[in-house]
Design a protein around this motif. Structure first.
Motif, short mmCIF file in Angstrom:
data_model
loop_
_atom_site.label_atom_id
_atom_site.label_comp_id
_atom_site.label_asym_id
_atom_site.label_seq_id
_atom_site.Cartn_x
_atom_site.Cartn_y
_atom_site.Cartn_z
N MET A 128 -7.49 -3.55 -8.02
CA MET A 128 -8.12 -2.99 -6.83
C MET A 128 -7.41 -1.70 -6.42
N LYS A 129 -8.23 -0.73 -5.97
CA LYS A 129 -7.63 0.55 -5.57
C LYS A 129 -7.80 0.79 -4.07
N PHE A 130 -6.70 1.25 -3.45
CA PHE A 130 -6.73 1.67 -2.04
C PHE A 130 -6.42 3.16 -2.00
N ASP A 131 -7.31 3.94 -1.42
CA ASP A 131 -6.98 5.33 -1.11
C ASP A 131 -6.74 5.39 0.38
N VAL A 132 -5.61 5.95 0.79
CA VAL A 132 -5.31 6.04 2.21
C VAL A 132 -5.29 7.51 2.63
N LEU A 133 -6.14 7.87 3.57
CA LEU A 133 -6.17 9.23 4.08
C LEU A 133 -5.36 9.26 5.37
N PHE A 189 4.20 5.04 4.51
CA PHE A 189 3.76 3.96 3.64
C PHE A 189 4.81 3.51 2.62
N GLU A 190 6.03 4.09 2.75
CA GLU A 190 7.17 3.71 1.90
C GLU A 190 7.39 2.19 1.88
N VAL A 191 7.14 1.55 3.00
CA VAL A 191 7.38 0.10 3.08
C VAL A 191 6.56 -0.69 2.04
N LEU A 192 5.47 -0.09 1.59
CA LEU A 192 4.63 -0.78 0.61
C LEU A 192 5.20 -0.69 -0.81
N ASN A 193 6.42 -0.13 -0.93
CA ASN A 193 7.12 -0.15 -2.22
C ASN A 193 8.06 -1.35 -2.30
N GLN A 194 8.15 -2.12 -1.22
CA GLN A 194 9.08 -3.23 -1.14
C GLN A 194 8.39 -4.56 -1.47
N SER A 195 9.23 -5.53 -1.73
CA SER A 195 8.79 -6.93 -1.75
C SER A 195 7.58 -7.18 -2.66
N ILE A 196 6.71 -8.06 -2.24
CA ILE A 196 5.61 -8.52 -3.08
C ILE A 196 4.61 -7.41 -3.39
N ILE A 197 4.34 -6.57 -2.39
CA ILE A 197 3.38 -5.47 -2.60
C ILE A 197 3.99 -4.43 -3.57
N GLY A 198 5.28 -4.18 -3.42
CA GLY A 198 5.97 -3.26 -4.33
C GLY A 198 5.89 -3.75 -5.77
N LYS A 199 6.12 -5.05 -5.96
CA LYS A 199 6.04 -5.67 -7.29
C LYS A 199 4.63 -5.56 -7.85
N ALA A 200 3.65 -5.83 -7.00
CA ALA A 200 2.24 -5.78 -7.42
C ALA A 200 1.87 -4.37 -7.89
N ARG A 201 2.42 -3.36 -7.25
CA ARG A 201 2.16 -1.97 -7.66
C ARG A 201 2.82 -1.67 -8.99
N GLU A 202 4.08 -2.13 -9.14
CA GLU A 202 4.80 -1.94 -10.41
C GLU A 202 4.02 -2.54 -11.57
N LYS A 203 3.44 -3.71 -11.32
CA LYS A 203 2.69 -4.42 -12.37
C LYS A 203 1.26 -3.91 -12.51
N ASN A 204 0.92 -2.87 -11.74
CA ASN A 204 -0.44 -2.29 -11.72
C ASN A 204 -1.54 -3.31 -11.38
N GLN A 253 -5.40 -10.36 -4.63
CA GLN A 253 -5.65 -9.85 -5.98
C GLN A 253 -4.93 -10.73 -7.00
N GLU A 254 -5.63 -10.99 -8.09
CA GLU A 254 -5.12 -11.84 -9.17
C GLU A 254 -3.68 -11.47 -9.55
N GLY A 255 -2.80 -12.46 -9.53
CA GLY A 255 -1.43 -12.25 -9.99
C GLY A 255 -0.44 -11.78 -8.94
N VAL A 256 -0.93 -11.40 -7.76
CA VAL A 256 -0.02 -10.88 -6.72
C VAL A 256 0.84 -12.01 -6.14
N ILE A 257 0.20 -13.11 -5.80
CA ILE A 257 0.95 -14.31 -5.40
C ILE A 257 0.36 -15.53 -6.12
N ALA A 258 1.11 -16.62 -6.10
CA ALA A 258 0.64 -17.82 -6.78
C ALA A 258 -0.66 -18.32 -6.14
#
Ligand code: 4H7
Length: 182
Positions: free
Chosen positions: A1-6, A13-28, A152-157
């Motif tokens: 899933m893609k989010f564009d933020v205007l 939005f740096e905080v979204l590089n942390q924790s579970i959301i950060g991991k989900a981004r790393e894993k695309n 989104q699939e794979g983000v959390i159990a």
């Protein structure tokens, strides 16, 4: 899933590089693309505010600048969401509904909001995270992204999401009693 933020404040939005959301981004598993609205100002001073069309107090975000920022990410299938204190209140069933989308474009307002003509032209849904006023739409956008990304699939159990549907149901008093530790 893609989010564009205007937004005028992509650094928030740096905080979204942390924790579970950060991991989900790393894993695309999700993509979060931050678009700085100011980059679309044609003014030599990079001006982004304007007096409201048709009158009114305060300033709004300039119509053409917001519209050009939107055009840079636009896609027919995307749903455009405007974070606003006047929007429909976000709840878990709305989160589940949004989680089915492929592409969300999220507009973050500042000043007194965004020029109404652009809202009328591009926004599909106006959403509020609660009955209070904030200085900008960035924190609400992060709340929305976090709540939707979890689905989104794979983000959390899977079990964690299934368990939630139970956690919303009334709980027996005896169950609460047993869980207390005194
Ligand atoms: C759109 C229009 C969302 C966005 C006006 C946004 C609360 C929420 C904003 C405004 C938000 C929420 C700008 C009006 C700042 C008030 C002082 C950004 N506030 N604002 N003014 N509850 N603010 O979801």
């Amino acid at each position: 899933m893609k989010f564009d933020v205007l937004t005028l404040f992509p650094e928030m939005f740096e905080v979204l590089n942390q924790s579970i959301i950060g991991k989900a981004r790393e894993k695309n598993l999700i993509t979060i693309n931050l678009v700085n609205i100011r980059d679309f100002s044609k003014d030599k001073h990079k001006k982004v505010d304007d007096t409201p069309y048709g009158g009114g107090a305060g300033m709004v975000m300039k119509a053409d600048v917001v519209y050009d920022a939107y055009q840079s990410v636009q896609d027919q299938k995307a749903k455009v969401i405007y974070m606003s204190p006047q929007g429909k209140k976000l709840n878990q069933s709305k989160v589940e509904e949004l989680a089915k989308q492929e592409h969300l474009i999220i507009l973050c307002g500042h000043y007194e909001g965004i020029d109404q003509r652009v809202i009328d032209k591009i926004v599909d849904e106006e959403i509020s995270i609660g009955d209070y006023v904030l200085t900008g739409g960035e924190l609400p956008a992060m709340v929305l992204i976090d709540s939707v990304a979890r689905y989104q699939e794979g983000v959390i159990a899977k079990e964690s999401i299934e368990e939630e549907s139970f956690s919303n149901r009334p709980i027996r008093i005896s169950t609460i009693y047993k869980a207390r530790s005194f």
